[in-house]
Design a protein around this motif. Structure first.
Motif, mmCIF file in Angstrom:
data_model
loop_
_atom_site.group_PDB
_atom_site.id
_atom_site.type_symbol
_atom_site.label_atom_id
_atom_site.label_comp_id
_atom_site.label_asym_id
_atom_site.label_seq_id
_atom_site.Cartn_x
_atom_site.Cartn_y
_atom_site.Cartn_z
ATOM 1 N N THR A 84 34.164 37.871 41.318
ATOM 2 C CA THR A 84 34.149 36.650 40.514
ATOM 3 C C THR A 84 33.818 35.457 41.400
ATOM 4 N N ASP A 85 32.734 34.735 41.066
ATOM 5 C CA ASP A 85 32.397 33.510 41.798
ATOM 6 C C ASP A 85 33.462 32.459 41.500
ATOM 7 N N THR A 86 34.083 31.953 42.561
ATOM 8 C CA THR A 86 35.195 31.021 42.402
ATOM 9 C C THR A 86 34.919 29.756 43.202
ATOM 10 N N VAL A 87 34.976 28.605 42.531
ATOM 11 C CA VAL A 87 34.777 27.312 43.174
ATOM 12 C C VAL A 87 36.149 26.715 43.469
ATOM 13 N N LEU A 88 36.378 26.352 44.742
ATOM 14 C CA LEU A 88 37.637 25.730 45.139
ATOM 15 C C LEU A 88 37.381 24.293 45.548
ATOM 16 N N VAL A 89 38.268 23.395 45.129
ATOM 17 C CA VAL A 89 38.076 21.979 45.410
ATOM 18 C C VAL A 89 39.433 21.333 45.688
ATOM 19 N N THR A 90 39.452 20.385 46.621
ATOM 20 C CA THR A 90 40.653 19.586 46.864
ATOM 21 C C THR A 90 40.580 18.330 46.005
ATOM 22 N N ASP A 91 41.662 18.047 45.291
ATOM 23 C CA ASP A 91 41.743 16.848 44.450
ATOM 24 C C ASP A 91 42.742 15.893 45.101
ATOM 25 N N TYR A 92 42.202 14.873 45.776
ATOM 26 C CA TYR A 92 43.013 13.986 46.610
ATOM 27 C C TYR A 92 44.069 13.246 45.796
ATOM 28 N N VAL B 27 46.275 29.201 51.504
ATOM 29 C CA VAL B 27 46.312 29.520 50.070
ATOM 30 C C VAL B 27 45.545 30.815 49.835
ATOM 31 N N GLU B 28 46.112 31.687 49.010
ATOM 32 C CA GLU B 28 45.430 32.914 48.604
ATOM 33 C C GLU B 28 44.715 32.667 47.278
ATOM 34 N N VAL B 29 43.502 33.205 47.162
ATOM 35 C CA VAL B 29 42.673 33.010 45.965
ATOM 36 C C VAL B 29 42.507 34.348 45.282
ATOM 37 N N ASN B 30 42.962 34.448 43.994
ATOM 38 C CA ASN B 30 42.979 35.758 43.335
ATOM 39 C C ASN B 30 42.087 35.996 42.101
ATOM 40 N N PRO B 31 41.366 35.086 41.481
ATOM 41 C CA PRO B 31 41.029 33.731 41.896
ATOM 42 C C PRO B 31 42.054 32.658 41.553
ATOM 43 N N ASP B 32 43.144 32.987 40.846
ATOM 44 C CA ASP B 32 44.225 32.018 40.702
ATOM 45 C C ASP B 32 44.834 31.767 42.074
ATOM 46 N N LEU B 33 45.453 30.614 42.257
ATOM 47 C CA LEU B 33 45.875 30.166 43.581
ATOM 48 C C LEU B 33 47.354 30.440 43.823
ATOM 49 N N VAL B 34 47.659 30.932 45.034
ATOM 50 C CA VAL B 34 49.034 31.219 45.444
ATOM 51 C C VAL B 34 49.247 30.632 46.832
ATOM 52 N N LEU B 35 50.302 29.835 46.995
ATOM 53 C CA LEU B 35 50.620 29.261 48.303
ATOM 54 C C LEU B 35 51.138 30.354 49.225
ATOM 55 N N LEU B 36 50.524 30.498 50.402
ATOM 56 C CA LEU B 36 50.943 31.522 51.360
ATOM 57 C C LEU B 36 51.880 30.965 52.420
ATOM 58 N N SER B 37 51.487 29.867 53.073
ATOM 59 C CA SER B 37 52.321 29.330 54.152
ATOM 60 C C SER B 37 52.064 27.847 54.312
ATOM 61 N N THR B 38 53.010 27.192 54.961
ATOM 62 C CA THR B 38 52.906 25.767 55.270
ATOM 63 C C THR B 38 53.062 25.593 56.776
ATOM 64 N N ILE B 39 52.072 24.987 57.405
ATOM 65 C CA ILE B 39 52.081 24.772 58.848
ATOM 66 C C ILE B 39 52.287 23.278 59.101
ATOM 67 N N THR B 40 53.399 22.939 59.728
ATOM 68 C CA THR B 40 53.672 21.544 60.071
ATOM 69 C C THR B 40 52.964 21.202 61.380
ATOM 70 N N THR B 41 52.212 20.108 61.387
ATOM 71 C CA THR B 41 51.418 19.725 62.557
ATOM 72 C C THR B 41 51.951 18.432 63.168
ATOM 73 N N SER B 42 51.601 18.209 64.428
ATOM 74 C CA SER B 42 52.073 17.010 65.130
ATOM 75 C C SER B 42 51.223 15.793 64.791
ATOM 76 N N LYS B 43 50.021 16.032 64.249
ATOM 77 C CA LYS B 43 49.128 14.944 63.899
ATOM 78 C C LYS B 43 48.758 15.028 62.425
ATOM 79 N N GLN B 44 48.160 13.950 61.944
ATOM 80 C CA GLN B 44 47.634 13.931 60.582
ATOM 81 C C GLN B 44 46.169 14.336 60.651
ATOM 82 N N TYR B 45 45.871 15.565 60.207
ATOM 83 C CA TYR B 45 44.506 16.085 60.300
ATOM 84 C C TYR B 45 43.771 15.893 58.982
ATOM 85 N N CYS B 46 42.466 15.626 59.099
ATOM 86 C CA CYS B 46 41.636 15.476 57.898
ATOM 87 C C CYS B 46 40.636 16.630 57.807
#
Length: 390
Positions: A150-158, A208-227
């Protein structure tokens, strides 16, 4: 009478001692048997957990021979330790069976060639707004995956603080939305069905896992704010920071392995490194909105090329999304002039492949996929899909 009484008492004591001794010996033997059975139970568990065929077979053979009860019995014939189990296949029978065996058919699908010399044609427009959005959609980055055919389009919605997937199943357009509790900016493929997403205001990278529904896998806390973010290897990421401006090489736990802040003629090149991309040769493309340039770095931090063009039609004014094709060509969106620029693999300007006349208005993220399509995020809350192939 006294003598006979003493004699009988002595015989009774002797018989009692004999029987008590035998009972004690039986108890001791029983305790030893219980202990040995317990030991064998532990060994059986270990053999089963090891998933080693030799260990399991040897333990089965020992149990079948009743080895525990035979301990100490000299008459029991010892069984040698198994060193090898060999399977001999009957080639003739196998060949005859295979002649009649129908496993299925093989379909070969070739990747469509993205013809960057062709005139792009608008094929589709996807509205990123979905039920439950409290703000206007702001798609900042996009990628496309094939999950379960299945072709799946993923997008971040700020603004709606979420990642969304859009796909078609049973001729019905469907979507999935995963709220992140922060403002996602960029995303990158990790595997065929996993992505990593930067979340700006809470200093996190989520997988995030894409099934194509989305499932949160893990959260990585970082020392900086990355874009910006891009996957370098299965175990390393590159992520860009605005404060201080740098491109960091991270492991999958968020540890900074190397921080790169290159200079050009003594001045720092990076100011606002908003988007990243990995080239087919493993280098890192950086789109910097502060110095208005496209930069190519090696993972070690060496500068491969920089694309500056301060004047004329080729000048970058506000570079945003960036991607690299299978042929090494580079596409970068220019936010203010409302266009998508085509650069060669070595950073030479080719042409404006998409402009405002094509409906490009304040573009952000961009990606290409194997069917010869170009996906562009627009600030208006839509993703435009263009066909650009033979």
């Amino acid at each position: 009478m006294k003598l006979k009484e003493q004699k009988l008492l002595d015989q009774l004591r002797e018989m009692s001692d004999k029987h008590i001794g035998q009972l004690k010996a039986d108890i001791k033997s029983g305790e030893m048997s219980v202990q040995m059975y317990q030991q064998q139970a532990v060994l059986i568990d270990q053999a089963l957990q090891s998933e080693c065929d030799m260990d399991v077979y040897e333990m089965y053979q020992g149990c079948a021979a009743d080895d525990v009860e035979a301990v100490g019995d000299a008459d029991v014939k010892e069984i040698g330790r198994i060193t090898k189990v060999t399977f001999r296949q009957d080639t003739d029978k196998l060949s005859k069976s295979l002649d009649d065996l129908q496993l299925g058919e093989i379909d070969v699908m070739y990747e469509s060639v993205l013809d960057l010399k062709a005139t792009p044609v608008l094929q589709d427009t996807t509205d990123v707004r979905v039920a439950g959005d409290s703000n206007r959609p702001d798609p900042s980055d996009v990628t496309v995956m094939v999950v379960n055919d299945t072709d799946t389009v993923l997008v971040t919605d700020y603004y709606n603080q979420s990642v969304k997937s859009f796909y078609t199943r049973n001729n019905q357009t469907r979507h999935s939305k995963l709220s992140l509790g922060g403002k996602p900016w960029s995303l990158t493929k990790l595997t065929h069905n996993q992505v990593a997403v930067t979340v700006l205001n809470i200093k996190q990278i989520v997988t995030v896992e894409v099934n194509p529904d989305l499932v949160l896998l893990s959260t990585i806390t970082t020392s900086k704010q990355y874009c910006g973010i891009t996957s370098l290897t299965p175990s390393t990421l590159a992520a860009s920071s605005r404060s201080p401006p740098s491109v960091d090489i991270l492991d999958m736990t968020g540890n900074v392995l190397r921080s790169v802040s290159p200079r050009h003629y003594g001045s720092k090149i990076l100011q606002y490194p908003n988007f990243l991309c990995t080239t087919r040769t493993g280098n890192i493309l950086v789109s910097d909105g502060g110095t208005e340039c496209v930069l190519c770095l090696t993972p070690e931090g060496d500068v491969v090329f920089t694309y500056y063009s301060p004047i004329g039609d080729t000048a970058l004014m506000s570079p945003r999304g960036i991607t690299s094709t299978s042929t090494g060509d580079i596409l970068v969106t220019d936010y203010s002039p409302n266009r998508v620029i085509h650069l060669t693999e070595s950073g030479q300007f080719v042409r404006n492949i998409l402009t405002q006349q094509d409906g490009i208005n304040q573009p952000q993220g961009v990606c290409v996929e194997g069917h010869g399509h170009v996906y562009v995020c627009l600030i208006s809350g839509v993703i435009k899909v263009f066909t650009c192939k033979h």
